[in-house]
Motif scaffolding. Structure first.
Motif, short mmCIF file in Angstrom:
data_model
loop_
_atom_site.label_atom_id
_atom_site.label_comp_id
_atom_site.label_asym_id
_atom_site.label_seq_id
_atom_site.Cartn_x
_atom_site.Cartn_y
_atom_site.Cartn_z
N GLU A 23 47.54 -13.72 59.07
CA GLU A 23 48.52 -12.67 58.78
C GLU A 23 47.93 -11.53 57.96
OE1 GLU A 23 50.32 -15.99 55.70
OE2 GLU A 23 51.60 -15.11 57.24
N VAL A 24 46.66 -11.70 57.57
CA VAL A 24 45.98 -10.65 56.81
C VAL A 24 44.62 -10.42 57.45
CG1 VAL A 24 44.88 -10.10 54.60
CG2 VAL A 24 47.13 -11.23 54.64
N LEU A 25 44.29 -9.16 57.68
CA LEU A 25 42.93 -8.83 58.10
C LEU A 25 42.19 -8.29 56.90
CD1 LEU A 25 40.74 -8.47 60.28
CD2 LEU A 25 41.64 -6.16 60.65
N LEU A 26 41.13 -8.98 56.48
CA LEU A 26 40.27 -8.49 55.41
C LEU A 26 38.95 -8.09 56.05
CD1 LEU A 26 39.74 -9.96 51.87
CD2 LEU A 26 37.78 -9.32 53.26
N GLU A 27 38.55 -6.84 55.83
CA GLU A 27 37.33 -6.35 56.48
C GLU A 27 36.27 -6.01 55.45
OE1 GLU A 27 37.82 -2.92 58.98
OE2 GLU A 27 35.89 -3.26 59.97
N LEU A 28 35.13 -6.70 55.55
CA LEU A 28 34.01 -6.46 54.63
C LEU A 28 33.17 -5.30 55.15
CD1 LEU A 28 32.86 -10.16 54.08
CD2 LEU A 28 34.25 -8.75 52.54
N GLY A 29 32.87 -4.34 54.28
CA GLY A 29 32.08 -3.18 54.72
C GLY A 29 32.85 -2.38 55.73
N SER A 30 34.10 -2.10 55.40
CA SER A 30 35.02 -1.51 56.39
C SER A 30 34.65 -0.08 56.76
CB SER A 30 36.45 -1.54 55.85
OG SER A 30 36.47 -0.99 54.55
N GLY A 31 33.95 0.64 55.87
CA GLY A 31 33.54 2.01 56.19
C GLY A 31 34.73 2.85 56.63
N SER A 32 34.62 3.42 57.82
CA SER A 32 35.69 4.30 58.29
C SER A 32 36.82 3.51 58.97
CB SER A 32 35.13 5.33 59.28
OG SER A 32 34.52 4.66 60.36
N SER A 33 36.70 2.18 59.03
CA SER A 33 37.73 1.31 59.63
C SER A 33 38.07 1.71 61.06
CB SER A 33 39.03 1.34 58.79
OG SER A 33 38.84 0.78 57.53
N GLU A 34 37.09 2.24 61.79
CA GLU A 34 37.49 2.81 63.09
C GLU A 34 37.64 1.78 64.22
OE1 GLU A 34 33.57 2.85 65.20
OE2 GLU A 34 35.38 3.79 65.97
N LYS A 35 37.01 0.60 64.06
CA LYS A 35 37.18 -0.42 65.11
C LYS A 35 38.27 -1.42 64.77
CE LYS A 35 32.70 -0.87 64.90
NZ LYS A 35 31.30 -1.26 65.01
N THR A 36 38.84 -1.24 63.57
CA THR A 36 39.80 -2.20 63.05
C THR A 36 41.10 -2.22 63.83
OG1 THR A 36 38.87 -1.53 60.96
CG2 THR A 36 40.77 -2.97 60.87
N GLY A 37 41.43 -1.08 64.43
CA GLY A 37 42.71 -0.95 65.12
C GLY A 37 42.94 -2.03 66.16
N TYR A 38 41.89 -2.40 66.88
CA TYR A 38 42.04 -3.43 67.91
C TYR A 38 42.50 -4.75 67.30
CZ TYR A 38 39.24 -0.12 70.59
OH TYR A 38 38.77 1.00 71.19
N LEU A 39 41.89 -5.10 66.16
CA LEU A 39 42.25 -6.36 65.51
C LEU A 39 43.64 -6.28 64.88
CD1 LEU A 39 38.84 -7.35 63.85
CD2 LEU A 39 40.05 -8.58 65.68
N LEU A 40 43.96 -5.13 64.30
CA LEU A 40 45.29 -4.97 63.69
C LEU A 40 46.37 -5.10 64.76
CD1 LEU A 40 44.61 -2.03 61.20
CD2 LEU A 40 44.99 -4.44 60.62
N ASP A 41 46.17 -4.41 65.89
CA ASP A 41 47.15 -4.49 66.99
C ASP A 41 47.29 -5.92 67.48
OD1 ASP A 41 47.67 -1.81 66.92
OD2 ASP A 41 46.28 -1.30 68.55
N ALA A 42 46.14 -6.59 67.64
CA ALA A 42 46.17 -7.95 68.19
C ALA A 42 46.85 -8.92 67.22
CB ALA A 42 44.74 -8.42 68.49
N LEU A 43 46.56 -8.78 65.92
CA LEU A 43 47.20 -9.67 64.94
C LEU A 43 48.70 -9.39 64.88
CD1 LEU A 43 44.52 -9.62 62.08
CD2 LEU A 43 45.14 -11.59 63.50
#
Ligand code: AVJ
Length: 318
Positions: A77-97
């Protein structure tokens, strides 16, 4: 809401200690984390768009394809991203979760508060409902103190784990395993072993962007440690180390030089052709990472690659 685990002076103190240790060693070395000042981060972004540098785009399209499977397997229920930088690829995981169940929060963790500010500002526009807890931290030191506002999927993408030497990688994985609670999982982006010609091209592009990125660490030392490196007198070197299965970047002095680092009260000598190692970027195989994960107490439970077998996403559990 910003959480700061990194004291403002901690990065500078680390730079002082690392630069002294690396530049007085034989052979000389510098850690790759100092590439990423504003200019270095921009150069890295440029690298990710180069035709030769396949990892970023390969990881992005793989994530786009398999994020729903990862989310289903992780049940987080939580996405924690190490070295997230610009977080630009995170959207796929956020949508999927979000699609798989309840997405309670996104926790981006980065050493750069500037990168976090930018990412948070964008997320406030694109996902105004999503609680974001951004954390300024060095993921080598603060794993145990990272927030856990629910069951986490910890993502460490971009094959950044490749920057660790094997011993550091083992202790990093052990630290992660210790920080995770039962039921939480780890997602690693891993660049895979492949034809060395493609690897060398990815780290020695024809436009010279990687060379400029590599030399940028000397500009950082010149500014932060009042050093007088003649940046243009260093050649970019990228070599495949077949025994260790890693790419290595070095800076080669084109002539003998004496460099003063006033901020360290240190003077160093470089011989003609002497090299400073600036980065290792390990490449992986499933048969090798799986026992490493196991040794750290992590179980490899998912493995996805692109059709060409260039890049993998690995899901592990404590
Ligand atoms: C961000 C560490 C994954 O090792 O490929 C790119 C950095 N160095 N080109 C990598 C990098 C040279 C990159 N990582």
């Amino acid at each position: 809401m910003t959480t700061v685990l990194l004291e403002p002076d901690a990065l500078r103190e680390a730079l002082v200690a690392d630069a002294r240790a690396g530049l007085t060693a034989s052979p000389k070395w510098l850690p790759p984390k100092y590439f990423y000042d504003a200019r270095g981060s921009e150069l890295f972004e440029e690298i990710t768009r180069l035709p030769e540098y396949y990892p970023t785009r390969t990881e992005r399209s793989l994530l786009a394809e398999v994020a729903p499977e990862i989310a289903a397997a992780a049940g987080a229920e939580v996405l924690l991203e190490l070295g997230s930088g610009s977080s630009e690829k995170t959207g796929y995981l956020l949508d999927a979760l979000a699609g798989a169940g309840r997405l309670a929060a996104y926790v981006p963790v980065d050493v750069s508060s500037a990168a976090l500010r930018g990412a948070v500002a964008e997320l406030q526009v694109s996902r105004p409902e999503l609680p974001v807890i951004d954390v300024v931290a060095d993921f080598e030191h603060h794993l145990a103190d990272l927030p856990a506002p629910g069951r986490r999927l910890v993502a460490f993408l971009g094959s950044t784990i490749g920057n660790f030497a094997p011993i550091e990688r083992a202790s990093f994985l052990r630290g992660l395993a210790d920080a995770l609670s039962p039921g939480e999982s780890l997602l690693l982006g891993l660049d895979l072993v492949k034809d060395p010609r493609r690897l060398v091209a990815a780290y020695d592009d024809s436009a010279g962007v990687t060379a400029d990125f590599n030399r940028n660490v000397l500009r950082v030392l010149n500014r932060e440690l009042e050093a007088d490196f003649n940046v243009d007198a260093f050649e970019h070197v990228a070599v495949w180390d077949a025994r260790n299965e890693w790419m290595e970047m070095r800076l080669r002095a084109t002539r003998p030089m004496t460099v003063r680092l006033a901020g360290l009260d240190l003077t160093i000598e470089l011989a003609a052709d002497e090299e400073i190692r600036t980065e290792i970027s390990a490449k992986f195989r499933r048969e090798r990472i799986s026992p490493e994960l196991a040794a750290a107490g992590l179980d490899l439970v998912g493995w996805w690659t692109d059709a060409d077998g260039d890049y993998a996403l690995a899901l592990a559990r404590v």
